[in-house]
Design a protein around this motif. Structure first.
Motif, short mmCIF file in Angstrom:
data_model
loop_
_atom_site.label_atom_id
_atom_site.label_comp_id
_atom_site.label_asym_id
_atom_site.label_seq_id
_atom_site.Cartn_x
_atom_site.Cartn_y
_atom_site.Cartn_z
N PRO A 87 0.78 -1.26 0.11
CA PRO A 87 0.15 0.08 -0.11
C PRO A 87 1.03 1.07 -0.34
CG PRO A 87 -0.48 -1.28 1.87
CD PRO A 87 0.34 -2.48 1.05
N VAL A 88 1.93 1.31 0.22
CA VAL A 88 2.61 1.96 0.65
C VAL A 88 3.53 2.63 -0.54
CG1 VAL A 88 5.22 2.99 1.62
CG2 VAL A 88 3.39 2.31 2.60
N SER A 89 4.13 1.70 -1.27
CA SER A 89 4.22 1.94 -2.97
C SER A 89 2.89 2.16 -3.57
CB SER A 89 5.01 1.03 -3.00
OG SER A 89 3.62 -0.03 -3.03
N ALA A 90 1.88 1.71 -3.37
CA ALA A 90 0.76 2.10 -4.62
C ALA A 90 0.33 3.55 -3.65
CB ALA A 90 -0.27 1.48 -3.74
N HIS A 91 0.89 4.15 -3.07
CA HIS A 91 0.65 5.43 -2.70
C HIS A 91 1.14 6.13 -3.42
CE1 HIS A 91 -0.42 8.98 -0.37
NE2 HIS A 91 0.30 8.73 0.10
N MET A 92 2.74 6.23 -3.44
CA MET A 92 3.44 6.90 -3.62
C MET A 92 3.80 6.72 -5.04
SD MET A 92 5.29 8.50 -0.57
CE MET A 92 6.52 8.83 -1.46
#
Length: 129
Positions: A87-92
């Motif tokens: 989720p963090v990489s998708a958010h970035m």
């Protein structure tokens, strides 16, 4: 499966097979979504949601098939790492796509990031919510 398998072994093998098949189908669905969805936001959704569940099912199948206790903490760490980083990489990726105008803003139902990006572009400090 060994020839002297008990009923418990049969159940574990059956659950393992179901987990492997469903996990592989979830991962396949994520891969097809990455190739077929039209815009970046849809592709990010396809890359993160089914892939994390597919990985969980595959790791659970490995843990069941190994039939030892020491493998479960290792598999749990691998799954938690994936659960936290996807989720963090998708958010970035989503934020950078939004800022570089690679996303389709007309497809957004609510644009909560527009005011923040405009303030940042003007050099103003972000306001408190």
């Amino acid at each position: 499966m060994s020839p002297d398998a008990t009923g418990v072994d049969l159940v574990i093998d059956s659950v393992t097979a179901v987990f492997l098949i469903v996990g592989a189908l979830m991962s396949l669905g994520a891969a097809i979504g990455l190739l077929r969805f039209p815009d970046l936001m849809s592709r990010m959704h396809a890359a993160t949601k089914p892939q994390v569940l597919g990985l969980f099912l595959m790791l659970a199948a490995i843990g069941l098939q190994m039939r030892t206790w020491w493998v479960w903490p290792v598999l749990l760490v691998a799954w938690i790492f994936q659960l936290l980083t996807a989720p963090v990489s998708a958010h970035m990726v989503g934020r950078s796509a939004y800022r570089t105008k690679h996303g389709h803003r007309e497809k957004l139902t609510k644009d909560e990031l527009e005011a923040v990006v405009q303030r940042a572009a003007a050099g103003q400090e972000p306001s408190e919510p």
